[in-house]
Design a protein around this motif. Structure first.
Motif, PDB file in Angstrom:
ATOM      1  N   LEU A  46     -75.403 -84.325 -34.565  1.00  0.00           N
ATOM      2  CA  LEU A  46     -74.227 -85.188 -34.485  1.00  0.00           C
ATOM      3  C   LEU A  46     -73.244 -84.837 -35.588  1.00  0.00           C
ATOM      4  N   VAL A  47     -71.997 -84.630 -35.218  1.00  0.00           N
ATOM      5  CA  VAL A  47     -70.949 -84.361 -36.193  1.00  0.00           C
ATOM      6  C   VAL A  47     -69.847 -85.394 -36.012  1.00  0.00           C
ATOM      7  N   THR A  48     -69.104 -85.623 -37.077  1.00  0.00           N
ATOM      8  CA  THR A  48     -68.043 -86.630 -37.065  1.00  0.00           C
ATOM      9  C   THR A  48     -66.735 -86.009 -37.496  1.00  0.00           C
ATOM     10  N   GLY A  49     -65.650 -86.636 -37.120  1.00  0.00           N
ATOM     11  CA  GLY A  49     -64.324 -86.167 -37.497  1.00  0.00           C
ATOM     12  C   GLY A  49     -63.301 -87.263 -37.304  1.00  0.00           C
ATOM     13  N   TRP A  50     -62.062 -86.993 -37.704  1.00  0.00           N
ATOM     14  CA  TRP A  50     -60.991 -87.988 -37.678  1.00  0.00           C
ATOM     15  C   TRP A  50     -59.955 -87.625 -36.628  1.00  0.00           C
ATOM     16  N   ILE A  51     -59.326 -88.684 -36.099  1.00  0.00           N
ATOM     17  CA  ILE A  51     -58.187 -88.558 -35.197  1.00  0.00           C
ATOM     18  C   ILE A  51     -56.934 -88.922 -35.997  1.00  0.00           C
ATOM     19  N   TYR A  52     -55.894 -88.066 -35.911  1.00  0.00           N
ATOM     20  CA  TYR A  52     -54.696 -88.218 -36.730  1.00  0.00           C
ATOM     21  C   TYR A  52     -53.491 -88.545 -35.852  1.00  0.00           C
ATOM     22  N   LEU A  53     -52.559 -89.243 -36.459  1.00  0.00           N
ATOM     23  CA  LEU A  53     -51.255 -89.502 -35.851  1.00  0.00           C
ATOM     24  C   LEU A  53     -50.196 -89.308 -36.927  1.00  0.00           C
ATOM     25  N   ASP A  54     -49.302 -88.347 -36.719  1.00  0.00           N
ATOM     26  CA  ASP A  54     -48.269 -88.022 -37.712  1.00  0.00           C
ATOM     27  C   ASP A  54     -48.884 -87.681 -39.064  1.00  0.00           C
ATOM     28  N   GLY A  55     -50.026 -87.006 -39.024  1.00  0.00           N
ATOM     29  CA  GLY A  55     -50.679 -86.629 -40.268  1.00  0.00           C
ATOM     30  C   GLY A  55     -51.399 -87.751 -40.959  1.00  0.00           C
ATOM     31  N   ARG A  56     -51.454 -88.945 -40.331  1.00  0.00           N
ATOM     32  CA  ARG A  56     -52.149 -90.081 -40.920  1.00  0.00           C
ATOM     33  C   ARG A  56     -53.487 -90.267 -40.225  1.00  0.00           C
ATOM     34  N   ARG A  57     -54.484 -90.568 -40.991  1.00  0.00           N
ATOM     35  CA  ARG A  57     -55.828 -90.767 -40.456  1.00  0.00           C
ATOM     36  C   ARG A  57     -55.910 -92.108 -39.734  1.00  0.00           C
ATOM     37  N   LEU A  58     -56.390 -92.088 -38.468  1.00  0.00           N
ATOM     38  CA  LEU A  58     -56.463 -93.322 -37.681  1.00  0.00           C
ATOM     39  C   LEU A  58     -57.888 -93.864 -37.608  1.00  0.00           C
ATOM     40  N   PHE A  59     -58.762 -93.158 -36.928  1.00  0.00           N
ATOM     41  CA  PHE A  59     -60.146 -93.630 -36.770  1.00  0.00           C
ATOM     42  C   PHE A  59     -61.053 -92.420 -36.643  1.00  0.00           C
ATOM     43  N   GLN A  60     -62.337 -92.695 -36.764  1.00  0.00           N
ATOM     44  CA  GLN A  60     -63.340 -91.648 -36.772  1.00  0.00           C
ATOM     45  C   GLN A  60     -64.130 -91.672 -35.470  1.00  0.00           C
ATOM     46  N   GLY A 245     -44.067 -77.691 -56.287  1.00  0.00           N
ATOM     47  CA  GLY A 245     -45.020 -77.814 -55.193  1.00  0.00           C
ATOM     48  C   GLY A 245     -45.398 -79.250 -54.911  1.00  0.00           C
ATOM     49  N   GLY A 246     -45.697 -80.018 -55.973  1.00  0.00           N
ATOM     50  CA  GLY A 246     -46.059 -81.414 -55.778  1.00  0.00           C
ATOM     51  C   GLY A 246     -44.909 -82.250 -55.231  1.00  0.00           C
ATOM     52  N   GLY A 247     -43.697 -82.009 -55.763  1.00  0.00           N
ATOM     53  CA  GLY A 247     -42.541 -82.751 -55.249  1.00  0.00           C
ATOM     54  C   GLY A 247     -42.259 -82.438 -53.792  1.00  0.00           C
ATOM     55  N   SER A 248     -42.317 -81.159 -53.430  1.00  0.00           N
ATOM     56  CA  SER A 248     -42.077 -80.789 -52.029  1.00  0.00           C
ATOM     57  C   SER A 248     -43.158 -81.359 -51.124  1.00  0.00           C
ATOM     58  N   PHE A 249     -44.391 -81.330 -51.591  1.00  0.00           N
ATOM     59  CA  PHE A 249     -45.486 -81.895 -50.805  1.00  0.00           C
ATOM     60  C   PHE A 249     -45.299 -83.396 -50.607  1.00  0.00           C
ATOM     61  N   PHE A 250     -44.833 -84.085 -51.626  1.00  0.00           N
ATOM     62  CA  PHE A 250     -44.588 -85.531 -51.525  1.00  0.00           C
ATOM     63  C   PHE A 250     -43.446 -85.822 -50.557  1.00  0.00           C
ATOM     64  N   ILE A 251     -42.412 -84.995 -50.607  1.00  0.00           N
ATOM     65  CA  ILE A 251     -41.274 -85.201 -49.702  1.00  0.00           C
ATOM     66  C   ILE A 251     -41.698 -85.009 -48.246  1.00  0.00           C
ATOM     67  N   LEU A 252     -42.601 -84.057 -47.992  1.00  0.00           N
ATOM     68  CA  LEU A 252     -43.080 -83.864 -46.621  1.00  0.00           C
ATOM     69  C   LEU A 252     -43.748 -85.122 -46.076  1.00  0.00           C
ATOM     70  N   GLY A 253     -44.392 -85.890 -46.938  1.00  0.00           N
ATOM     71  CA  GLY A 253     -45.068 -87.105 -46.481  1.00  0.00           C
ATOM     72  C   GLY A 253     -44.162 -88.281 -46.256  1.00  0.00           C
ATOM     73  N   LEU A 254     -42.883 -88.165 -46.584  1.00  0.00           N
ATOM     74  CA  LEU A 254     -41.963 -89.287 -46.403  1.00  0.00           C
ATOM     75  C   LEU A 254     -41.509 -89.434 -44.959  1.00  0.00           C
ATOM     76  N   PHE A 255     -41.555 -88.365 -44.192  1.00  0.00           N
ATOM     77  CA  PHE A 255     -41.012 -88.379 -42.840  1.00  0.00           C
ATOM     78  C   PHE A 255     -42.133 -88.131 -41.825  1.00  0.00           C
ATOM     79  N   PRO A 256     -42.135 -88.881 -40.719  1.00  0.00           N
ATOM     80  CA  PRO A 256     -43.206 -88.699 -39.724  1.00  0.00           C
ATOM     81  C   PRO A 256     -43.161 -87.334 -39.050  1.00  0.00           C
ATOM     82  N   TYR A 257     -41.993 -86.715 -39.002  1.00  0.00           N
ATOM     83  CA  TYR A 257     -41.889 -85.417 -38.331  1.00  0.00           C
ATOM     84  C   TYR A 257     -42.473 -84.277 -39.170  1.00  0.00           C
ATOM     85  N   THR A 258     -42.487 -84.438 -40.478  1.00  0.00           N
ATOM     86  CA  THR A 258     -42.993 -83.380 -41.374  1.00  0.00           C
ATOM     87  C   THR A 258     -44.332 -83.718 -41.998  1.00  0.00           C
ATOM     88  N   ARG A 259     -44.814 -84.936 -41.753  1.00  0.00           N
ATOM     89  CA  ARG A 259     -46.056 -85.346 -42.411  1.00  0.00           C
ATOM     90  C   ARG A 259     -47.249 -84.531 -41.916  1.00  0.00           C
TER      91      ARG A 259
END
Length: 552
Positions: A46-60, A245-259
């Protein structure tokens, strides 16, 4: 400068250590993890994993190893299609998530479209029954879909754009500040240390040994500053990379299209980032070790505790040898530790590896006794100062200038330019021709008919005149000694002369002394003898034969 360096190192350490906590506090940053195993069967585990929506973790979800990739991909595609249809609906449209019973199994529908069936394996992850697990997934889906639709509204995107602009401006300001700090630090490090006067009271004179060691201490301090400058330069570069790198990575998480790019970046850069951190830490540790070695050696020299006027001139050769060998040992240790840390960062258990390495080490040590012998003998050579880098030595039938010395072997360059490598274990008897002082051993042949007293006086005069000249006085430690007639040879009377010189200067002094002596002997009318041989014939028959031959 020392506080600035500690501040940079501390900030980088805090940043690396605090990454997991900061990641957990950001709601849109996914916690990436490889599918975990539950059972031990190859295909049925048995293996487990996550389902994502816009880069956000929803459920396992959970499934067997053979079925998990297909099931995960199917649910992900259906959720993406449902989300696109819902996001294109009017702004105030509500999402409807239902849990229906199909064949006694809870099935989740979103706006009338089938999404997934909750299995017993899914419920086992939450340690609840299947109906409760389905309700939990439905509630999470409804909240996340509504939030995702809200994040796509124009006003929200404008607000996030303002935050992104503020973050970009902060990145520019921080980058400029770090660059300015780097330039000031570089300017301070480039100040020549040699311009600083030796520390001490105005009325306390510096001893001759310490004064002779001052250039060596200055050189070591300059090397120490170069190592620290290299460490600071790397840390400043890493700080700049972290800011952008950290600032650009943070900016990517602000928008659902780039997250979603965050997930890809973390997935692709997870192991390279770990290896990069290990490599950087290893490199900085090596450079800091070099700086500490130079600092320790410089402090020992500057104190003058182990120096005498006779040993100070020998010190530079010993320092070069000690520093080179110690750095090579430190480099090997740091690289070995860095390699083990790299394996740990990749998730490899190093305990069996260390156990196997210990057994291999025992086997290698038994098979490579010559290497151990070389290392022990090399350590004793360095400890006892038998010779060092820059010495001229003679080992058996070979000899020359020592160019490289470590625990395993010694490399010398002979007069013909050949580089000769000698294992330290093979060195039984070594002649050091440049330890602390050297001697020019000269033999001067004088004809038997020459005035012996006049020749001896002339040779002594040439040596004294040469010793009094400014050019040769620093190289000649004592007035030349004319030992007298050493032997009666076939070349005439052999007069022996000793001249004590600085290390490695005996050949230059001997060449100049011979040149001057030749000129002085010619002017005095004293000839340098050549090999002579007298033949006495006492055989009467041979004499008669030679006489008859002449008559004929």
């Amino acid at each position: 400068m020392r506080f600035q360096f500690l501040a940079i190192a501390s900030s980088m350490a805090i940043a690396v250590v605090s990454v997991p906590k900061a990641t957990a506090q950001i709601p849109f940053l996914p916690q990436l993890q490889a599918p975990s195993s539950v059972s031990n069967d190859s295909n049925d585990r048995l293996v487990t994993g996550w389902i994502y929506l816009d880069g956000r973790r929803l459920f396992q979800i959970a499934a067997s190893k053979a079925n998990f990739p297909e099931r995960s991909e199917d649910i992900q595609k259906k959720l993406q299609k449902i989300g696109q249809n819902y996001f294109q609906s009017p702004p105030k449209t509500a999402v409807k998530v239902e849990v229906r019973k199909v064949n006694e199994l809870p099935v989740i529908y979103v706006n009338g479209q089938y999404l997934m069936t909750i299995t017993s394996e899914d419920a086992g992850l939450r340690q609840v029954d299947m109906s409760t697990s389905a309700n939990q997934v439905a509630e999470s889906l409804q909240e996340d879909l509504q939030q995702a639709k809200q994040e796509r509204q124009t006003q929200f995107l404008i607000d996030q754009g303002k935050i992104a602009a503020g973050i970009g401006l902060a990145m520019i300001v921080m980058s400029c500040g770090v660059y300015s700090w780097e330039q000031r630090s570089k300017k301070n490090l480039l100040d020549p240390l040699s311009s600083q006067p030796p520390r001490g009271t105005l009325n306390s004179p510096i001893s001759p040994a310490v004064a002779a060691a001052q250039p060596i201490a200055t050189q070591l301090n300059q090397r120490q500053k170069q190592h620290l400058q290299e460490v600071k330069r790397r840390l400043f570069q890493l700080t700049q990379a972290g800011i952008w790198g950290g600032g650009s990575f943070f900016i990517l998480g602000l928008f659902p299209y780039t997250r979603g790019f965050q997930v890809g970046i973390l997935t692709a850069a997870q192991f390279p980032l770990r290896l990069g951190v290990v490599f950087l830490v290893t490199y900085v540790a090596i450079r800091l070790t070099y700086a500490l070695i130079e600092r320790f050696t410089s402090s020992l020299i500057s104190s003058g505790a182990l120096l005498t006027p006779e040993s100070s001139e020998r010190l530079q050769l010993r320092v070069s040898t000690f520093s080179g060998v110690t750095k090579s040992i430190a480099t090997g240790i740091c690289v070995g530790v860095g390699f083990l840390l790299a394996l740990v960062s990749l998730g490899i258990d190093i305990v069996p590896l260390l156990a196997g390495a210990s057994l291999i080490g025992v086997a290698v040590s038994l098979a490579s006794q010559n290497l151990i012998k070389d290392a022990i003998n090399g350590f004793l050579i360095i400890l006892e100062d038998q010779y060092a880098l820059g010495d001229v030595i003679s080992v058996g039938d070979v000899g020359g200038l020592v160019e490289n010395l470590n625990l395993r072997m010694t490399q010398v360059r002979d007069s013909e330019g050949r580089l000769i490598t000698i294992p330290n274990g093979e060195i039984k008897v070594v002649a050091n021709l440049s330890n602390r002082w050297s001697r020019a051993d000269l033999t001067v042949p004088i004809a038997y008919q020459a005035d012996t007293e006049k020749a001896l006086k002339l040779i002594e005069t040439v040596g004294l005149e040469m010793n009094q000249e400014m050019q040769w006085q620093p190289q000649i430690l004592e007035p030349p000694q004319v030992l007298g007639i050493d032997q009666f040879g076939d070349r005439g009377l052999i007069i022996r002369v000793w001249i004590k010189t600085q290390p490695l200067k005996q050949w230059d002094v001997a060449r100049e002394f011979r040149r001057r002596l030749k000129i002085a002997l010619d002017q005095a009318g004293i000839s340098i003898s050549v090999p002579q041989q007298a033949i006495w014939v006492n055989d009467d028959h041979l004499l008669n034969f030679q006489g008859n031959g002449k008559a004929d």
